[in-house]
Design a protein around this motif. Structure first.
Motif, PDB file in Angstrom:
ATOM      1  N   GLN A   1      42.698  31.666  45.625  1.00  0.00           N
ATOM      2  CA  GLN A   1      43.303  31.079  44.438  1.00  0.00           C
ATOM      3  C   GLN A   1      43.146  32.071  43.296  1.00  0.00           C
ATOM      4  OE1 GLN A   1      41.135  27.315  44.301  1.00  0.00           O
ATOM      5  NE2 GLN A   1      42.955  26.226  44.980  1.00  0.00           N
ATOM      6  N   LEU A   2      44.219  32.318  42.592  1.00  0.00           N
ATOM      7  CA  LEU A   2      44.232  33.328  41.539  1.00  0.00           C
ATOM      8  C   LEU A   2      44.498  32.690  40.187  1.00  0.00           C
ATOM      9  CD1 LEU A   2      46.424  35.959  43.399  1.00  0.00           C
ATOM     10  CD2 LEU A   2      43.958  36.104  43.027  1.00  0.00           C
ATOM     11  N   PRO A   3      43.932  33.253  39.119  1.00  0.00           N
ATOM     12  CA  PRO A   3      44.251  32.745  37.783  1.00  0.00           C
ATOM     13  C   PRO A   3      45.694  33.059  37.423  1.00  0.00           C
ATOM     14  CG  PRO A   3      42.961  34.770  37.632  1.00  0.00           C
ATOM     15  CD  PRO A   3      42.989  34.392  39.084  1.00  0.00           C
ATOM     16  N   ARG A   4      46.353  32.106  36.796  1.00  0.00           N
ATOM     17  CA  ARG A   4      47.735  32.326  36.385  1.00  0.00           C
ATOM     18  C   ARG A   4      47.800  33.261  35.183  1.00  0.00           C
ATOM     19  NH1 ARG A   4      51.208  26.702  36.564  1.00  0.00           N
ATOM     20  NH2 ARG A   4      50.936  26.256  38.789  1.00  0.00           N
ATOM     21  N   GLY A   5      48.864  34.036  35.137  1.00  0.00           N
ATOM     22  CA  GLY A   5      49.048  34.937  34.017  1.00  0.00           C
ATOM     23  C   GLY A   5      50.468  35.450  33.949  1.00  0.00           C
ATOM     24  N   LYS A   6      50.638  36.615  33.312  1.00  0.00           N
ATOM     25  CA  LYS A   6      51.983  37.126  33.029  1.00  0.00           C
ATOM     26  C   LYS A   6      52.299  38.425  33.749  1.00  0.00           C
ATOM     27  CE  LYS A   6      51.060  37.194  28.593  1.00  0.00           C
ATOM     28  NZ  LYS A   6      51.195  37.347  27.134  1.00  0.00           N
ATOM     29  N   VAL A   7      51.391  38.900  34.618  1.00  0.00           N
ATOM     30  CA  VAL A   7      51.599  40.188  35.281  1.00  0.00           C
ATOM     31  C   VAL A   7      52.002  39.969  36.735  1.00  0.00           C
ATOM     32  CG1 VAL A   7      50.571  42.400  35.899  1.00  0.00           C
ATOM     33  CG2 VAL A   7      49.892  41.273  33.792  1.00  0.00           C
ATOM     34  N   SER A   8      53.052  40.661  37.168  1.00  0.00           N
ATOM     35  CA  SER A   8      53.496  40.617  38.557  1.00  0.00           C
ATOM     36  C   SER A   8      53.388  42.000  39.174  1.00  0.00           C
ATOM     37  CB  SER A   8      54.935  40.116  38.652  1.00  0.00           C
ATOM     38  OG  SER A   8      55.035  38.756  38.262  1.00  0.00           O
TER      39      SER A   8
ATOM     40  N   LEU B   1      44.726  43.212  43.032  1.00  0.00           N
ATOM     41  CA  LEU B   1      44.504  41.791  42.744  1.00  0.00           C
ATOM     42  C   LEU B   1      43.048  41.506  42.396  1.00  0.00           C
ATOM     43  CD1 LEU B   1      46.520  39.613  45.308  1.00  0.00           C
ATOM     44  CD2 LEU B   1      46.860  39.798  42.841  1.00  0.00           C
ATOM     45  N   HIS B   2      42.134  41.986  43.223  1.00  0.00           N
ATOM     46  CA  HIS B   2      40.717  41.685  43.007  1.00  0.00           C
ATOM     47  C   HIS B   2      40.201  42.338  41.727  1.00  0.00           C
ATOM     48  CE1 HIS B   2      40.427  39.511  46.680  1.00  0.00           C
ATOM     49  NE2 HIS B   2      40.614  40.556  47.467  1.00  0.00           N
ATOM     50  N   LYS B   3      40.634  43.546  41.455  1.00  0.00           N
ATOM     51  CA  LYS B   3      40.225  44.203  40.215  1.00  0.00           C
ATOM     52  C   LYS B   3      40.794  43.460  39.011  1.00  0.00           C
ATOM     53  CE  LYS B   3      38.700  47.318  37.319  1.00  0.00           C
ATOM     54  NZ  LYS B   3      37.285  47.262  36.878  1.00  0.00           N
ATOM     55  N   ALA B   4      42.039  42.999  39.122  1.00  0.00           N
ATOM     56  CA  ALA B   4      42.645  42.244  38.023  1.00  0.00           C
ATOM     57  C   ALA B   4      41.855  40.973  37.737  1.00  0.00           C
ATOM     58  CB  ALA B   4      44.099  41.911  38.360  1.00  0.00           C
ATOM     59  N   VAL B   5      41.452  40.271  38.783  1.00  0.00           N
ATOM     60  CA  VAL B   5      40.663  39.053  38.592  1.00  0.00           C
ATOM     61  C   VAL B   5      39.325  39.387  37.948  1.00  0.00           C
ATOM     62  CG1 VAL B   5      39.495  37.159  39.784  1.00  0.00           C
ATOM     63  CG2 VAL B   5      41.813  37.807  40.465  1.00  0.00           C
ATOM     64  N   ASP B   6      38.681  40.446  38.410  1.00  0.00           N
ATOM     65  CA  ASP B   6      37.416  40.879  37.793  1.00  0.00           C
ATOM     66  C   ASP B   6      37.589  41.154  36.304  1.00  0.00           C
ATOM     67  OD1 ASP B   6      35.830  40.662  40.013  1.00  0.00           O
ATOM     68  OD2 ASP B   6      35.904  42.787  40.551  1.00  0.00           O
ATOM     69  N   GLU B   7      38.764  41.631  35.928  1.00  0.00           N
ATOM     70  CA  GLU B   7      39.021  41.995  34.531  1.00  0.00           C
ATOM     71  C   GLU B   7      39.524  40.818  33.696  1.00  0.00           C
ATOM     72  OE1 GLU B   7      38.621  44.949  32.767  1.00  0.00           O
ATOM     73  OE2 GLU B   7      37.375  45.433  34.500  1.00  0.00           O
ATOM     74  N   GLY B   8      39.598  39.641  34.294  1.00  0.00           N
ATOM     75  CA  GLY B   8      40.073  38.479  33.547  1.00  0.00           C
ATOM     76  C   GLY B   8      41.572  38.483  33.323  1.00  0.00           C
ATOM     77  N   LEU B   9      42.308  39.173  34.188  1.00  0.00           N
ATOM     78  CA  LEU B   9      43.758  39.285  34.042  1.00  0.00           C
ATOM     79  C   LEU B   9      44.443  38.262  34.933  1.00  0.00           C
ATOM     80  CD1 LEU B   9      46.210  40.844  32.918  1.00  0.00           C
ATOM     81  CD2 LEU B   9      45.974  42.433  34.835  1.00  0.00           C
ATOM     82  N   GLY B  10      45.351  37.487  34.371  1.00  0.00           N
ATOM     83  CA  GLY B  10      46.073  36.486  35.138  1.00  0.00           C
ATOM     84  C   GLY B  10      47.240  37.088  35.899  1.00  0.00           C
ATOM     85  N   ILE B  11      47.507  36.526  37.079  1.00  0.00           N
ATOM     86  CA  ILE B  11      48.571  37.007  37.961  1.00  0.00           C
ATOM     87  C   ILE B  11      49.739  36.019  37.934  1.00  0.00           C
ATOM     88  CG2 ILE B  11      49.142  37.721  40.310  1.00  0.00           C
ATOM     89  CD1 ILE B  11      46.947  39.394  38.936  1.00  0.00           C
ATOM     90  N   ASN B  12      50.937  36.557  37.959  1.00  0.00           N
ATOM     91  CA  ASN B  12      52.118  35.704  38.069  1.00  0.00           C
ATOM     92  C   ASN B  12      52.668  35.748  39.494  1.00  0.00           C
ATOM     93  OD1 ASN B  12      55.186  35.001  37.675  1.00  0.00           O
ATOM     94  ND2 ASN B  12      54.100  34.219  35.890  1.00  0.00           N
TER      95      ASN B  12
END
Length: 464
Positions: free
Chosen positions: A155-162, A175-186
């Motif tokens: 499960q990934l945090p929602r965000g604006k980056v694809s 993906l994993h680095k983005a989650v570590d950085e608090g970045l939401g995924i679209n």
């Protein structure tokens, strides 16, 4: 993009119903994990597991074949081997399925025999006007639809980056680095062998996707580099695109060919052409995430004038070095700005007053950093500020002061908190909620700032 292809991609990313072909009762198998991923992500549409002998799996009834499914199917996820996949694709066509995700490898990346098999796969898809994600792919994710069509339940945090990636492993790294950085995924898609959908097709689709604000692309190689660059350049005029192109060494060409059936192509030619079209090119997954994070959170500055306020000079030197190489300038501060700085630090502080501004010991107090940041942000030559602070047990981070300074000036601010991510998690969440990206290393902060400056320069914001 043709309207038909747009409609099919809508059905792929926003399906009302998903069939999973090749499910099994063993958690060691891909089919089991494909089904678990869809359920675990919270998909609210209809899910149809397909297996000729199972009756139920993971709380869902299992259908013996596609034909037994009583309703239309928008998306089919195929988790069987490469030979059986071809037969299933034909069944999907007869069923009226619009899009299929083909997980199996063993196609053109395996040589002439595999290439012939993939040509048959494409012919079957074309016959029924279907689009294929893959083959040889990890799948795709759309957090906006609670959809995870990969065999990695998460499960990934929602965000604006694809992200569009030619490698599942690199894509997972991002993906994993983005989650570590608090970045939401679209959205996230592994393009695999790109049998009917090229990277440029996904870019055109994401360009029209209102929920995507920034696009990151990992590229090994492509058969139509001209179209890829032209499409990406056009997309970048409307929303930022960040490219990570692998292939700096000659050893990559064969590795890429046997991975996704793509020739890597000349790295330098790719890089030069991408840059000519105004695209931001990065050199690592870390730089990719740092750049996308800044672009997703902070506004684009009006120019490329960078100011730094810190109590420790070393990180600011790294920032100066990295950002200067990428087009940023560190203007001398105006006399009026210097006057305001001296009101805080005194007329004869034990440091040389310049930009980057090192406030030394006095800067360890957040109350002192606040007016210093406001003074530098008010300087007419400064377009973006980096606030640097080292986490300490007895002194608080200047989070409140950063928020106040950002609110007061309206200019973008980036925070560099020298710390572990976990120890500044609450500070980071607060700053992120107010469009201030937080980094924990000077290199990543520099990459984030440089990404913002890149698009500032594309819009004509240049200081000399």
């Amino acid at each position: 993009m043709p309207a038909r292809k747009q409609d099919v991609l809508d059905s792929i990313f926003y399906p009302h119903s998903v069939a999973v072909i090749g499910v099994t009762g063993s958690s060691d198998r891909v089919g089991y994990n494909l089904l678990q991923s869809i359920i675990h992500a919270g998909f609210q549409g209809r899910i149809y597991p397909v297996h000729p002998r199972l009756e139920s799996l993971q709380g869902l009834p299992v259908y013996r074949s596609l034909e037994e499914i009583p309703e239309p199917v928008d998306l089919a996820v195929i988790g069987v081997n490469q030979l059986a996949t071809l037969e299933v694709v034909e069944q999907c066509g007869r069923k009226g399925v619009k899009g299929v995700v083909c997980i199996a490898g063993g196609y053109k990346e395996m040589g002439e025999e595999g290439k012939a098999l993939e040509e048959r796969l494409v012919a079957a898809a074309r016959q029924y006007e279907m689009e294929v994600v893959g083959p040889n792919t990890l799948g795709l994710i759309n957090t906006r639809a609670n959809l995870n069509v990969t065999f990695y339940p998460m499960q990934l945090p929602r965000g604006k980056v694809s992200f569009v990636t030619q490698s599942g492993g690199v894509g997972l790294t991002i993906l994993h680095k983005a989650v570590d950085e608090g970045l939401g995924i679209n959205k996230w898609v592994g393009v695999g062998n790109r049998s009917t959908l090229e990277i440029s097709d996904y870019l055109e689709y994401l360009a029209r996707d209102d929920s995507t604000a920034v696009i990151g692309v990992f590229v090994e190689g492509t058969d139509d580099a001209r179209r890829l660059v032209q499409v990406a350049g056009e997309v970048a005029r409307h929303k930022p695109v960040v490219f990570y192109k692998v292939g700096r060494s000659g050893a990559v060409s064969h590795a890429a060919l046997t991975h996704t059936g793509s020739m890597a192509g000349s790295y330098q030619v790719y890089r030069q052409v991408l840059q000519q079209f105004g695209l931001l090119v990065v050199d690592s997954t870390l730089e990719m995430v740092a750049a996308c994070k800044a672009l997703a959170m902070a506004p684009i500055p009006r120019g490329n004038g960078v100011g730094v306020v810190t109590h420790t000079a070393g990180p600011s030197i790294v920032l100066l070095d990295e950002i200067s190489l990428r087009g940023g300038v560190f203007p001398a501060l105006a006399g009026s700005t210097m006057g305001r700085i001296k009101e805080v630090l005194g007329q004869n502080p034990p440091v040389v007053l310049k930009n980057p501004l090192d406030a030394a010991g006095q800067g360890m107090q957040a109350a002192n950093l606040g007016p210093l940041m406001e003074a530098v942000l008010d300087d007419p030559c400064i377009d973006i500020l980096v606030a640097v602070y080292c986490l300490h047990l007895n002194w608080r981070c200047p989070t409140v002061e950063i928020l106040d300074a950002r609110e007061r000036s309206g200019k973008p601010v980036v925070a560099l908190y020298i710390s572990t991510g976990e120890k500044v998690k609450e500070e980071r969440e607060l700053l992120h909620s107010r469009d201030i990206p937080v980094y924990t290393t000077p290199e990543e902060a520099a990459w984030g700032v440089s990404a913002l400056l890149h698009y500032a320069l594309q819009r004509g914001g240049i200081r000399r």
